[in-house]
Design an enzyme around this catalytic site. Sequence first.
Site, PDB file in Angstrom:
ATOM      1  N   ASP A 148      -1.597   3.897   1.069  1.00 29.30           N
ATOM      2  CA  ASP A 148      -1.654   2.768   0.154  1.00 29.30           C
ATOM      3  C   ASP A 148      -1.897   3.306  -1.254  1.00 29.30           C
ATOM      4  O   ASP A 148      -2.553   4.332  -1.431  1.00 29.30           O
ATOM      5  CB  ASP A 148      -2.797   1.845   0.582  1.00 29.30           C
ATOM      6  N   ASP A 198       2.424  -0.420  -1.642  1.00 33.19           N
ATOM      7  CA  ASP A 198       2.259  -0.712  -3.057  1.00 33.19           C
ATOM      8  C   ASP A 198       2.452   0.500  -3.958  1.00 33.19           C
ATOM      9  O   ASP A 198       2.298   0.390  -5.182  1.00 33.19           O
ATOM     10  CB  ASP A 198       0.914  -1.388  -3.332  1.00 33.19           C
ATOM     11  N   HIS A 235      -3.836   2.337  -3.449  1.00 32.85           N
ATOM     12  CA  HIS A 235      -5.247   2.266  -3.796  1.00 32.85           C
ATOM     13  C   HIS A 235      -6.084   3.101  -2.824  1.00 32.85           C
ATOM     14  O   HIS A 235      -5.752   3.216  -1.647  1.00 32.85           O
ATOM     15  CB  HIS A 235      -5.728   0.810  -3.778  1.00 32.85           C
ATOM     16  N   HIS A 283     -10.279  -1.504   2.233  1.00 34.46           N
ATOM     17  CA  HIS A 283     -11.333  -1.545   1.213  1.00 34.46           C
ATOM     18  C   HIS A 283     -12.631  -2.144   1.741  1.00 34.46           C
ATOM     19  O   HIS A 283     -13.672  -2.047   1.074  1.00 34.46           O
ATOM     20  CB  HIS A 283     -10.887  -2.382   0.012  1.00 34.46           C
TER      21      HIS A 283
END
Length: 363
Positions: free
Chosen positions: A180, A263, A182, A143
């Site tokens: 991931d 995740d 996200h 990120h």
Amino acid sequence: MTTGFFFDEYCFWHGGGNYAQMAPVGGLIQPIAGGGGLPEDPETKRRLVNLMRITGLMDTVATRGAAPMTREDLLRVHPAPYLDAFAAASGDKGGELGMRAPFGPGGFEIAALSAGLVGDALDAVLSGDLDNAYALCRPPGHHALPETPNGFCLLANIALAIRRAQAAGMLGRVVVLDWDVHHGNGTEAIFAEDADVLTISIHQENNYPLDTGGFDTDATANLNIPLPPGSGHATYLAAMERLALPAMRAHAPDAVIVACGFDAALIDPLGRMLATAETFREMTAQVTALAEDICGGQVVMAHEGGYSEVYVPFCGHAVIAEMAGAAQVDDPFADAFRARQPGAGFEAFATARIDAMAAACGF
């Protein structure tokens, strides 16, 4: 097959949030249990190492450490004002320079070490010293934007590794595959104008960040594959087979780097997906098989998210064992998680969405 496993105990000492605690965390004082109250704590990673030691998997891989990324290397992605502000706050009591990315004293040095683990893993694979490698880095990086830390990520680990290898003439074309839960917004933004780097992100739709990650039909530079909440094993494999793998093959990379977050697993507190350890093992098998065919098997996994202390170790173990050609261990959650997979109606809906994205991309 020689698989490298890069990790450093000091990365487990990163304290996301401890700057707000009364305890004088830093120096020789380890962060308090739970990483100061944030989901991104050291236990998921430490328990993976422990599981590898108990099962004997650690004896089958080449364990390595790494040197921190140098300032020269960091400047290939992050501008000097950000690095200076980060280092100054790290040398004091820590702080938060972006959104949801707090750090305690020493956070800058640990983040540079985390990036160094990914960089050294990539260098070792590209040089032929290792066949493939897994970097258990912390804090994560996908990120992080050049000037702004974000979502637990302080430095762009994978981007830094790629830029260093490119500068050394070791790497041409590369694919970054991010599974991931996200969206890998930082990696996407950093390489948006670099035709040699294809970024692919398979993520839960509208999870985090909320303003990025939508599907884009241009699969030559970036491919986002947003999946509906509740997607499980079959949907993830379909997304790989119909979208990610064809895009990777078309790009013809010299190496594949995976932003390996766990995740998307069924019991993760920050995701609403239903993947299992077997899902991650099979996706790893797909990636390594394709890499053997198109780029000499050069694959590097960089650890990203994953916040279930009890389940991340089994997901990570499955991936690393698959990379190393080692024996798998029984997943104690397998039967329960298999029973909770989506039904036929949901799978038909999700597969139709994937097929529509594939058709739009010309796959």
